[in-house]
Design a protein around this motif. Structure first.
Motif, PDB file in Angstrom:
ATOM      1  N   UNK A  18      62.352  48.290  36.929  1.00  0.00           N
ATOM      2  CA  UNK A  18      61.438  47.256  36.453  1.00  0.00           C
ATOM      3  C   UNK A  18      60.651  46.671  37.617  1.00  0.00           C
ATOM      4  N   UNK A  19      61.325  46.477  38.747  1.00  0.00           N
ATOM      5  CA  UNK A  19      60.658  45.958  39.946  1.00  0.00           C
ATOM      6  C   UNK A  19      59.544  46.904  40.402  1.00  0.00           C
ATOM      7  N   UNK A  20      59.803  48.198  40.329  1.00  0.00           N
ATOM      8  CA  UNK A  20      58.793  49.174  40.713  1.00  0.00           C
ATOM      9  C   UNK A  20      57.597  49.099  39.758  1.00  0.00           C
ATOM     10  N   UNK A  21      57.862  49.017  38.458  1.00  0.00           N
ATOM     11  CA  UNK A  21      56.770  48.943  37.487  1.00  0.00           C
ATOM     12  C   UNK A  21      55.966  47.661  37.641  1.00  0.00           C
ATOM     13  N   UNK A  22      56.646  46.537  37.878  1.00  0.00           N
ATOM     14  CA  UNK A  22      55.924  45.287  38.097  1.00  0.00           C
ATOM     15  C   UNK A  22      55.113  45.338  39.393  1.00  0.00           C
ATOM     16  N   UNK A  23      55.656  46.003  40.407  1.00  0.00           N
ATOM     17  CA  UNK A  23      54.906  46.158  41.658  1.00  0.00           C
ATOM     18  C   UNK A  23      53.627  46.940  41.442  1.00  0.00           C
ATOM     19  N   UNK A  24      53.711  47.981  40.632  1.00  0.00           N
ATOM     20  CA  UNK A  24      52.511  48.765  40.325  1.00  0.00           C
ATOM     21  C   UNK A  24      51.506  47.914  39.564  1.00  0.00           C
ATOM     22  N   UNK A  25      51.989  47.083  38.634  1.00  0.00           N
ATOM     23  CA  UNK A  25      51.103  46.186  37.889  1.00  0.00           C
ATOM     24  C   UNK A  25      50.429  45.187  38.827  1.00  0.00           C
ATOM     25  N   UNK A  26      51.182  44.629  39.780  1.00  0.00           N
ATOM     26  CA  UNK A  26      50.608  43.671  40.739  1.00  0.00           C
ATOM     27  C   UNK A  26      49.566  44.356  41.620  1.00  0.00           C
ATOM     28  N   UNK A  27      49.806  45.607  41.997  1.00  0.00           N
ATOM     29  CA  UNK A  27      48.803  46.352  42.772  1.00  0.00           C
ATOM     30  C   UNK A  27      47.519  46.473  41.954  1.00  0.00           C
ATOM     31  N   UNK A  28      47.637  46.812  40.682  1.00  0.00           N
ATOM     32  CA  UNK A  28      46.456  46.943  39.833  1.00  0.00           C
ATOM     33  C   UNK A  28      45.719  45.612  39.713  1.00  0.00           C
ATOM     34  N   UNK A  29      46.457  44.512  39.502  1.00  0.00           N
ATOM     35  CA  UNK A  29      45.826  43.191  39.417  1.00  0.00           C
ATOM     36  C   UNK A  29      45.147  42.843  40.731  1.00  0.00           C
ATOM     37  N   UNK A  30      45.795  43.169  41.851  1.00  0.00           N
ATOM     38  CA  UNK A  30      45.195  42.904  43.166  1.00  0.00           C
ATOM     39  C   UNK A  30      43.902  43.668  43.363  1.00  0.00           C
ATOM     40  N   UNK A  31      43.858  44.905  42.884  1.00  0.00           N
ATOM     41  CA  UNK A  31      42.626  45.689  42.992  1.00  0.00           C
ATOM     42  C   UNK A  31      41.518  45.043  42.177  1.00  0.00           C
ATOM     43  N   UNK A  32      41.843  44.563  40.972  1.00  0.00           N
ATOM     44  CA  UNK A  32      40.840  43.910  40.126  1.00  0.00           C
ATOM     45  C   UNK A  32      40.352  42.619  40.785  1.00  0.00           C
ATOM     46  N   UNK A  33      41.285  41.801  41.279  1.00  0.00           N
ATOM     47  CA  UNK A  33      40.904  40.538  41.935  1.00  0.00           C
ATOM     48  C   UNK A  33      40.057  40.817  43.172  1.00  0.00           C
ATOM     49  N   UNK A  34      40.455  41.821  43.939  1.00  0.00           N
ATOM     50  CA  UNK A  34      39.694  42.163  45.138  1.00  0.00           C
ATOM     51  C   UNK A  34      38.284  42.615  44.774  1.00  0.00           C
ATOM     52  N   UNK A  35      38.167  43.417  43.710  1.00  0.00           N
ATOM     53  CA  UNK A  35      36.841  43.877  43.272  1.00  0.00           C
ATOM     54  C   UNK A  35      35.961  42.733  42.822  1.00  0.00           C
ATOM     55  N   UNK A  36      36.532  41.803  42.053  1.00  0.00           N
ATOM     56  CA  UNK A  36      35.748  40.643  41.587  1.00  0.00           C
ATOM     57  C   UNK A  36      35.351  39.777  42.770  1.00  0.00           C
ATOM     58  N   UNK A  37      36.286  39.539  43.676  1.00  0.00           N
ATOM     59  CA  UNK A  37      35.990  38.688  44.840  1.00  0.00           C
ATOM     60  C   UNK A  37      34.980  39.347  45.769  1.00  0.00           C
ATOM     61  N   UNK A  38      34.999  40.662  45.830  1.00  0.00           N
ATOM     62  CA  UNK A  38      34.078  41.358  46.714  1.00  0.00           C
ATOM     63  C   UNK A  38      32.623  41.135  46.290  1.00  0.00           C
ATOM     64  N   UNK A  39      32.407  41.074  44.973  1.00  0.00           N
ATOM     65  CA  UNK A  39      31.040  40.883  44.477  1.00  0.00           C
ATOM     66  C   UNK A  39      30.663  39.417  44.345  1.00  0.00           C
ATOM     67  N   UNK A  40      31.612  38.509  44.577  1.00  0.00           N
ATOM     68  CA  UNK A  40      31.325  37.086  44.579  1.00  0.00           C
ATOM     69  C   UNK A  40      30.904  36.714  45.988  1.00  0.00           C
ATOM     70  N   UNK A  41      29.666  36.384  46.162  1.00  0.00           N
ATOM     71  CA  UNK A  41      29.130  36.119  47.495  1.00  0.00           C
ATOM     72  C   UNK A  41      29.468  34.695  47.935  1.00  0.00           C
ATOM     73  N   UNK A  42      30.346  34.521  48.919  1.00  0.00           N
ATOM     74  CA  UNK A  42      30.702  33.175  49.353  1.00  0.00           C
ATOM     75  C   UNK A  42      29.586  32.491  50.136  1.00  0.00           C
ATOM     76  N   UNK A  43      28.600  33.237  50.558  1.00  0.00           N
ATOM     77  CA  UNK A  43      27.493  32.633  51.312  1.00  0.00           C
ATOM     78  C   UNK A  43      26.338  32.235  50.414  1.00  0.00           C
ATOM     79  N   UNK A  44      26.458  32.496  49.102  1.00  0.00           N
ATOM     80  CA  UNK A  44      25.389  32.123  48.176  1.00  0.00           C
ATOM     81  C   UNK A  44      25.332  30.601  48.052  1.00  0.00           C
TER      82      UNK A  44
END
Length: 140
Positions: A18-44
């Motif tokens: 279960x820990x392994x499966x949750x870790x994979x889920x957290x990796x997927x969520x991290x990729x989504x958050x990173x993608x959204x944050x990457x396109x959010x321009x903090x200098x705008x």
């Protein structure tokens, strides 16, 4: 004693699986958050109700009555850009997935001998009996 170790090993194996499966889920969520944050321009330029603020502007929230200056909004936008949250989630999820897989496989390897000792023997092949051919004159 081996049945207790086997039960505990199965429970721990399920936990680390279960820990392994949750870790994979957290990796997927991290990729989504990173993608959204990457396109959010903090200098705008910060916005107040979809209106771009300029230096010296003050944004008033009419429901709470709070006021935010341009510099406060700009500072909050840069702090909350989220560019570091995604990689942190990816790293934590990968660590949990790898730990779950590694520890779970070690536990599974240790309890494999218990399972083999407790497993029933394989079924015997069917018994075949010899019946003489009654049509054969030499079969007696």
């Amino acid at each position: 004693m081996s049945s207790t170790g086997g039960v505990l090993g199965r429970m721990l194996g399920k936990f680390f699986g279960l820990m392994m499966n949750l870790g994979i889920l957290v990796v997927f969520i991290g990729i989504v958050v990173f993608g959204v944050a990457w396109f959010n321009d903090p200098t705008a330029e910060p916005k107040c109700d979809e209106t771009v603020m300029k230096p010296g502007d003050v944004c008033v929230n009419h429901t709470s009555g709070t006021e935010t200056t341009y510099s406060e909004a700009k500072e909050r936008q840069e702090e909350n850009s989220g560019r570091y949250i995604g990689p942190i989630l990816i790293g934590a999820g990968a660590a949990a997935a790898i730990a779950g897989w590694g520890i779970g496989s070690l536990i599974d390897r240790r309890t494999g001998a218990d399972r083999a000792a407790a497993a029933p023997p394989p079924p015997l092949p069917p018994v075949r009996r010899y019946r003489p051919n009654r049509d054969d004159p030499g079969a007696g």
